[in-house]
Write an enzyme that holds these catalytic residues in place. Structure first.
Site, short mmCIF file in Angstrom:
data_model
loop_
_atom_site.label_atom_id
_atom_site.label_comp_id
_atom_site.label_asym_id
_atom_site.label_seq_id
_atom_site.Cartn_x
_atom_site.Cartn_y
_atom_site.Cartn_z
N HIS A 131 14.29 48.60 7.94
CA HIS A 131 13.48 47.22 8.01
C HIS A 131 13.94 46.72 6.33
O HIS A 131 13.60 45.52 5.68
CB HIS A 131 11.95 48.07 7.76
CG HIS A 131 10.82 47.03 7.12
ND1 HIS A 131 9.65 46.46 7.82
CD2 HIS A 131 10.22 47.00 5.81
CE1 HIS A 131 9.22 45.65 7.52
NE2 HIS A 131 9.22 45.93 5.87
N GLU A 132 13.93 48.04 5.72
CA GLU A 132 14.92 47.59 4.20
C GLU A 132 15.58 46.90 4.12
O GLU A 132 16.33 46.03 3.47
CB GLU A 132 14.43 48.67 2.93
CG GLU A 132 12.52 49.22 3.27
CD GLU A 132 12.44 48.63 2.32
OE1 GLU A 132 12.37 47.35 2.01
OE2 GLU A 132 10.81 48.71 2.73
N HIS A 135 15.24 42.52 5.40
CA HIS A 135 14.85 42.17 3.93
C HIS A 135 15.73 41.87 2.86
O HIS A 135 16.60 40.46 3.03
CB HIS A 135 13.74 43.02 3.19
CG HIS A 135 12.75 42.89 3.91
ND1 HIS A 135 11.77 42.15 3.86
CD2 HIS A 135 11.65 43.94 3.52
CE1 HIS A 135 10.42 42.28 3.80
NE2 HIS A 135 10.54 43.51 3.90
N CYS A 147 8.90 44.29 16.23
CA CYS A 147 9.63 43.92 15.48
C CYS A 147 9.61 44.77 14.21
O CYS A 147 8.25 45.01 13.95
CB CYS A 147 9.86 42.44 15.15
SG CYS A 147 10.79 42.43 13.72
N CYS A 166 13.11 42.41 16.57
CA CYS A 166 12.33 40.79 17.62
C CYS A 166 13.87 39.89 18.16
O CYS A 166 14.55 39.64 16.99
CB CYS A 166 11.15 40.27 17.17
SG CYS A 166 11.40 39.15 16.26
ZN LIG Z 1 8.68 44.91 3.96
ZN LIG Z 2 11.27 40.13 13.97
#
Ligand SMILES: [Zn+2]
Ligand SMILES: [Zn+2]
Length: 177
Positions: A131-132, A135, A147, A166
């Protein structure tokens, strides 16, 4: 190929299980992942009244300590993180830039008074890492599809979301990886 450095902050890479985190990232992202030997003292980011570390300050410290270059810099710590407007954050990263950080503090079952599960902890840790990193590769929070870029307020949100990207997020990643 884009490269990612995992930086253990305050706790050893071994205790944080960073080689397993590395393997987990490699299953999903076509990047080169290295365990950094950078030793970074993050004590200055401690807010002693909150007993938490200011994640934005840690991002600045990571950027200052790192070599010039283009590799992504992902700090991992077992210390609890915050930004001033929130009670805590699981992590924080610069959008489309180099640095990110996340904490395993609230990814442990023990934190919630539940029985320890190393498997669940690793799953959650890899999701937070992806996740990070997402970004830093320019992805914002993704709310239209299941996602790994879905935002998470509670650890249950992390467990509910999938451990990969996703299709629209993957398409974006393909343009930058
Ligand atoms: Zn975030
Ligand atoms: Zn996504």
């Amino acid at each position: 190929m884009q490269s990612v450095q995992l930086i253990a902050l305050g706790t050893s890479a071994r205790q944080l299980g960073l080689s397993d985190v590395r393997s987990g990232i490699l299953k999903v992202l076509p990047v080169d992942v290295q365990l950094s030997d950078l030793h970074l003292d993050i004590d200055a980011a401690l807010d002693s009244s909150r007993k938490q570390y200011h994640s934005t300050q840690i991002l600045a410290m990571i950027l200052e300590a790192a070599n010039a270059g283009t590799s992504k810099l992902l700090g991992v710590t077992s210390y609890d993180l915050f930004i001033p407007v929130l009670t805590f954050v699981f992590g924080q990263a610069q959008l489309n830039n180099r640095a990110g950080v996340f904490s395993t503090f609230r990814l442990n079952n023990e934190f919630y008074g539940l029985r320890r599960s190393d498997k669940l902890l690793l799953q959650r840790t890899v999701k937070e890492a992806l996740h990070e990193l997402g970004h830093t590769f320019g992805l914002r929070h993704c709310m239209d599809h299941p996602c790994v870029m879905n935002s998470s307020t509670y650890v249950e949100d992390i467990d509910l979301k999938p451990g990969d990207f996703c299709l629209p997020c993957l398409r974006h990643l393909q343009t930058v990886l």
